[in-house]
Design a protein around this motif. Structure first.
Motif, PDB file in Angstrom:
ATOM      1  N   ALA A 205       0.833  -1.208   0.000  1.00  0.00           N
ATOM      2  CA  ALA A 205       0.000   0.000   0.000  1.00  0.00           C
ATOM      3  C   ALA A 205       0.862   1.251   0.000  1.00  0.00           C
ATOM      4  CB  ALA A 205      -0.912  -0.002   1.214  1.00  0.00           C
ATOM      5  N   ALA A 206       0.659   2.114  -1.003  1.00  0.00           N
ATOM      6  CA  ALA A 206       1.297   3.432  -0.999  1.00  0.00           C
ATOM      7  C   ALA A 206       0.594   4.314   0.031  1.00  0.00           C
ATOM      8  CB  ALA A 206       1.225   4.047  -2.388  1.00  0.00           C
ATOM      9  N   GLU A 207       1.194   5.443   0.338  1.00  0.00           N
ATOM     10  CA  GLU A 207       0.695   6.255   1.451  1.00  0.00           C
ATOM     11  C   GLU A 207      -0.743   6.724   1.232  1.00  0.00           C
ATOM     12  OE1 GLU A 207       2.073  10.137   4.087  1.00  0.00           O
ATOM     13  OE2 GLU A 207       3.497   9.123   2.777  1.00  0.00           O
ATOM     14  N   GLU A 208      -1.051   7.253   0.036  1.00  0.00           N
ATOM     15  CA  GLU A 208      -2.403   7.770  -0.215  1.00  0.00           C
ATOM     16  C   GLU A 208      -3.441   6.667  -0.119  1.00  0.00           C
ATOM     17  OE1 GLU A 208      -5.045   9.908  -3.765  1.00  0.00           O
ATOM     18  OE2 GLU A 208      -2.905   9.519  -4.068  1.00  0.00           O
ATOM     19  N   GLU A 209      -3.184   5.528  -0.771  1.00  0.00           N
ATOM     20  CA  GLU A 209      -4.125   4.419  -0.744  1.00  0.00           C
ATOM     21  C   GLU A 209      -4.260   3.848   0.670  1.00  0.00           C
ATOM     22  OE1 GLU A 209      -1.738   4.742  -2.961  1.00  0.00           O
ATOM     23  OE2 GLU A 209      -2.784   4.951  -4.895  1.00  0.00           O
TER      24      GLU A 209
END
Length: 255
Positions: A205-209
């Motif tokens: 998971a990337a930060e925004e997601e």
């Protein structure tokens, strides 16, 4: 409004449905798909009986039955004992989650709520245009939403739809619709999702997601890219979803 049905003699088209030879039942299947594509029979509507179709196409009832059997296997048509054969629809409870394979670990049926995050018209990105067979710079509708189970996010979806097919699709229409999204596409845009292809991989998971899904950055997620098709194998939806699998799993039936 669905397209007006072409009244051309269907029987005369047999033998010219494809440029190369195909079995007679396959030609009948192709003609039936053409009639569905033209809007002659709508999702959820009963089609003529095998006897009537055999007379219309000037072939045997067995040939029509074989064509319908294959279309039922493809989930384009649905047979109902004692009632007839119906055009498949996403309105029915049993088919609402036909393309969604995310299943609760406790074995219960999916019961997901929607939270719309964004709906906008934009130029289709190059890769999106390629997959949806759009021209360079052609408009697309992008929809971003969350699917939640018991108020906890489990899916972050990004959808792209051809702009010409989905004129008038707005955040207000999506938020005001209470049924399955694919039923909205059928009822108001005459776009019927028939089949889909998926690509699945594991991602972090990337930060925004991660923020949207309520998980720490770096959490393992399933990335599911789905390309959905309507009649004539025309791609009409690209969907990229991130699945949170702490209490759900991806399930598929193999045969």
């Amino acid at each position: 409004m669905p397209p007006v049905a072409d009244t051309t003699d269907d029987a005369a088209n047999i033998g010219s449905a494809t440029p190369s030879f195909s079995p007679l039942y396959q030609q009948i299947k192709a003609l039936l798909v053409q009639r569905l594509q033209a809007g002659e029979w709508q999702p959820g509507q009963v089609i003529p009986s095998e006897v009537d179709l055999a007379a219309r196409f000037k072939v045997s009832q067995g040939t029509v039955r074989k064509a319908i059997d294959e279309m039922a296997t493809d989930n384009v048509l649905v047979r109902r004992q004692g009632k007839g054969t119906f055009v498949a629809t996403h309105a029915e409870e049993s088919t609402q989650y036909r393309f969604l394979r995310l299943t609760p670990d406790d074995g219960s049926s999916p019961d997901l709520q929607r939270r719309l995050l964004e709906c906008r018209r934009m130029r289709a990105p190059v890769e999106v245009a390629r997959l949806l067979m759009l021209k360079a710079g052609e408009a697309a509708v992008q929809v971003r939403r969350l699917l939640l189970a018991a108020d906890s996010p489990v899916v972050l979806d990004d959808l792209w739809l051809p702009g010409t097919l989905f004129k008038g699709l707005t955040a207000e229409r999506l938020e005001g619709w209470r049924g399955p999204m694919y039923r909205l596409f059928e009822a108001e845009f005459a776009v019927h999702m028939i089949r889909a292809e998926e690509k699945i991989r594991a991602v972090a998971a990337a930060e925004e997601e991660a923020v949207l899904l309520g998980v720490p950055a770096g959490t393992p997620l399933l990335s599911v890219e789905r390309l959905s098709f309507t009649y004539g194998d025309r791609p009409v939806e690209l969907r990229r979803g991130l699945y949170q699998t702490a209490s759900h799993h991806y399930r598929n039936m193999l045969s």
